[in-house]
Design a protein around this motif. Structure first.
Motif, PDB file in Angstrom:
ATOM      1  N   SER A  29       0.830  -1.201   0.000  1.00 47.02           N
ATOM      2  CA  SER A  29       0.000   0.000   0.000  1.00 47.02           C
ATOM      3  C   SER A  29       0.867   1.255   0.000  1.00 47.02           C
ATOM      4  O   SER A  29       1.849   1.334   0.737  1.00 47.02           O
ATOM      5  N   VAL A  30       0.495   2.231  -0.843  1.00 45.52           N
ATOM      6  CA  VAL A  30       1.148   3.540  -0.887  1.00 45.52           C
ATOM      7  C   VAL A  30       0.068   4.607  -0.975  1.00 45.52           C
ATOM      8  O   VAL A  30      -0.863   4.482  -1.779  1.00 45.52           O
ATOM      9  N   GLU A  31       0.181   5.663  -0.151  1.00 44.00           N
ATOM     10  CA  GLU A  31      -0.787   6.761  -0.173  1.00 44.00           C
ATOM     11  C   GLU A  31      -0.068   8.093   0.026  1.00 44.00           C
ATOM     12  O   GLU A  31       0.638   8.283   1.018  1.00 44.00           O
ATOM     13  N   PHE A  32      -0.268   9.035  -0.907  1.00 48.88           N
ATOM     14  CA  PHE A  32       0.306  10.366  -0.773  1.00 48.88           C
ATOM     15  C   PHE A  32      -0.573  11.261   0.097  1.00 48.88           C
ATOM     16  O   PHE A  32      -1.801  11.154   0.083  1.00 48.88           O
ATOM     17  N   TYR A  33       0.067  12.141   0.837  1.00 53.57           N
ATOM     18  CA  TYR A  33      -0.627  13.121   1.663  1.00 53.57           C
ATOM     19  C   TYR A  33      -1.447  14.035   0.751  1.00 53.57           C
ATOM     20  O   TYR A  33      -0.912  14.600  -0.207  1.00 53.57           O
ATOM     21  N   PRO A  34      -2.755  14.208   1.031  1.00 55.51           N
ATOM     22  CA  PRO A  34      -3.637  14.911   0.090  1.00 55.51           C
ATOM     23  C   PRO A  34      -3.603  16.428   0.259  1.00 55.51           C
ATOM     24  O   PRO A  34      -4.569  17.065   0.664  1.00 55.51           O
ATOM     25  N   SER A  35      -2.459  17.022  -0.050  1.00 57.23           N
ATOM     26  CA  SER A  35      -2.312  18.462   0.098  1.00 57.23           C
ATOM     27  C   SER A  35      -1.302  18.972  -0.911  1.00 57.23           C
ATOM     28  O   SER A  35      -0.253  18.371  -1.115  1.00 57.23           O
ATOM     29  N   PHE A  36      -1.599  20.120  -1.506  1.00 49.94           N
ATOM     30  CA  PHE A  36      -0.630  20.737  -2.406  1.00 49.94           C
ATOM     31  C   PHE A  36       0.578  21.262  -1.636  1.00 49.94           C
ATOM     32  O   PHE A  36       1.686  21.306  -2.153  1.00 49.94           O
ATOM     33  N   LYS A  37       0.375  21.648  -0.373  1.00 51.73           N
ATOM     34  CA  LYS A  37       1.460  22.222   0.418  1.00 51.73           C
ATOM     35  C   LYS A  37       2.447  21.165   0.898  1.00 51.73           C
ATOM     36  O   LYS A  37       3.603  21.467   1.132  1.00 51.73           O
ATOM     37  N   ASN A  38       1.992  19.950   1.108  1.00 50.09           N
ATOM     38  CA  ASN A  38       2.854  18.869   1.591  1.00 50.09           C
ATOM     39  C   ASN A  38       2.826  17.699   0.612  1.00 50.09           C
ATOM     40  O   ASN A  38       2.712  16.542   1.017  1.00 50.09           O
ATOM     41  N   SER A  39       2.963  18.016  -0.663  1.00 44.58           N
ATOM     42  CA  SER A  39       2.738  17.025  -1.706  1.00 44.58           C
ATOM     43  C   SER A  39       3.838  15.976  -1.799  1.00 44.58           C
ATOM     44  O   SER A  39       3.693  14.994  -2.527  1.00 44.58           O
ATOM     45  N   THR A  40       4.954  16.158  -1.082  1.00 44.86           N
ATOM     46  CA  THR A  40       6.043  15.188  -1.156  1.00 44.86           C
ATOM     47  C   THR A  40       5.979  14.143  -0.039  1.00 44.86           C
ATOM     48  O   THR A  40       6.810  13.245   0.009  1.00 44.86           O
ATOM     49  N   LEU A  41       5.014  14.269   0.864  1.00 45.80           N
ATOM     50  CA  LEU A  41       4.865  13.300   1.950  1.00 45.80           C
ATOM     51  C   LEU A  41       4.016  12.118   1.487  1.00 45.80           C
ATOM     52  O   LEU A  41       3.000  12.298   0.811  1.00 45.80           O
ATOM     53  N   PHE A  42       4.424  10.901   1.856  1.00 46.05           N
ATOM     54  CA  PHE A  42       3.588   9.737   1.561  1.00 46.05           C
ATOM     55  C   PHE A  42       3.830   8.638   2.582  1.00 46.05           C
ATOM     56  O   PHE A  42       4.860   8.597   3.258  1.00 46.05           O
TER      57      PHE A  42
END
Length: 375
Positions: A29-42
């Motif tokens: 499972s992989v999920e990216f943080y749903p924000s334009f400001k923190n788009s590199t977090l997953f």
């Protein structure tokens, strides 16, 4: 675990690969943080069955990772959390409008486990000394009737007040986040209910797919709670039932376009449905080379989606005219992956972002491989 290599990549010679790393446990499972400001977090989730003679449920374990994509082909591990249970699915809270993704809200992460647990996490503010983010546990609940019944998938209602979960006994359940309890539970499929999802434009509509080869649409207002949601109801009737050639494994409602739903199956095809006309799908792809375990609509382009296709690797698909009567492979990625493609997700980006680069994170199972690529 030795984290000395958390900022390094093992081998980026693969075309399109930004970063890859072998995790300690099998990954799914992989999920990216749903924000334009923190788009590199997953986040990445793993599920391992240890060797031994005891029951499977006693030998399952898992680990939840939080990563941050840095420059120069580096991905930093910010945190890892160990469990005596395997992670089977994760989802961040979300809204139904791509252009309004969490600029001011605080998303929550729901994680479902092999022993039937539902864990909910919040991303804390960056530590002032180290400047790194951490996941903090908000609540933990047992949402299965029995620890031998696996909780297979989950999705959030768009008001973030309810979660739907699916189970290995074919049932679905609705979980009241504020109340901390299951309110409704019903038998939805004859075998494993591999996937469940909300209609993001109609909060009373839920989708499910199972190993009985059926894609079903439910109206939760017609499903009565029984014994506080602790017993199964076999009397629930779906609005629609559609049959695939093999088990239905993935469902994702389009976050911006009302009535459009993508469905993936073990039969290696993606079907796009329009809820206003359910006689037949708008389109059905040719074989994608493997069972479609995960489908994710792009958060930045309404006409694109990405798939994790088990033995067929990862593909981005596109509808050229946006009607979804056509759907073709735009790009394919195998990278370092040599096993079952299970997890995949897009990062969030928009035209006003300082870093316009969009990433796709993906993982494969037995080879424990996690990678990030740029579509």
């Amino acid at each position: 675990m030795d984290n000395s290599n958390s900022n390094s990549n093992s081998n980026n010679s693969h075309e399109g690969c930004y970063f890859n790393r072998l995790l300690e446990y099998t990954s799914d499972s992989v999920e990216f943080y749903p924000s334009f400001k923190n788009s590199t977090l997953f986040t990445a989730g793993t599920y391992q069955i240890e060797q031994g003679d005891t029951e499977y449920k006693e030998r399952r374990k898992g680990r939840l990772y939080l990563f941050d994509i840095e420059k120069d082909n580096k991905v930093k591990e910010l945190q890892s959390i160990d469990f005596n249970s395997g992670i089977l699915d994760m989802k961040w809270t979300h809204h139904n409008n791509i252009s309004q993704q969490y600029e001011n809200d605080a998303p929550l992460l729901g994680v479902v486990m092999s022993r039937g647990e539902l864990n909910v996490y919040r991303l804390n503010a960056a530590d002032q000394e180290q400047g790194e983010r951490r996941l903090e546990l908000v609540c933990r609940n047992d949402v299965s009737l029995d620890p031998s019944i696996l909780t297979l998938s989950l999705d959030w209602r768009t008001d973030n007040k309810e979660i739907v979960t699916s189970y290995s006994d074919g049932s679905l359940a609705l979980f009241d986040v504020d109340g901390g309890a299951v309110t409704n539970r019903w038998i939805a499929h004859d075998y494993e209910a591999w996937i469940c999802a909300y209609n993001y434009h109609n909060t009373s509509m839920v989708f499910s797919g199972g190993d009985d080869c059926k894609f079903k649409v439910w109206d939760t207002r017609t499903i009565e709670a029984e014994d506080g949601g602790r017993s199964n109801s076999s009397g629930a009737t779906p609005i629609f039932t559609k049959r695939c050639d093999m088990g239905v494994t993935s469902i994702h409602c389009h976050p911006a376009l009302e009535n459009i739903v993508a469905v993936g199956s073990y039969d290696e095809c993606v079907r796009i449905w329009d809820l206003r006309s359910m006689k037949q799908p708008l389109t059905q792809t040719d074989s994608l080379g493997g069972g479609v375990w995960r489908i994710k609509w792009s958060p930045s382009d309404n006409n694109h989606l990405v798939t994790a296709c088990m033995g067929g690797g990862f593909h981005t698909l596109s509808s050229e005219d946006g009607t979804f009567t056509d759907l073709s492979i735009k790009s394919s990625y195998q990278g370092p992956h040599q096993s079952i493609a299970y997890g995949v997700d897009w990062s969030y980006t928009n035209s006003s972002s300082t870093d316009k680069q969009q990433y796709i994170g993906c993982c494969s199972f037995y080879d424990r491989c996690l990678s990030v690529w740029t579509p």
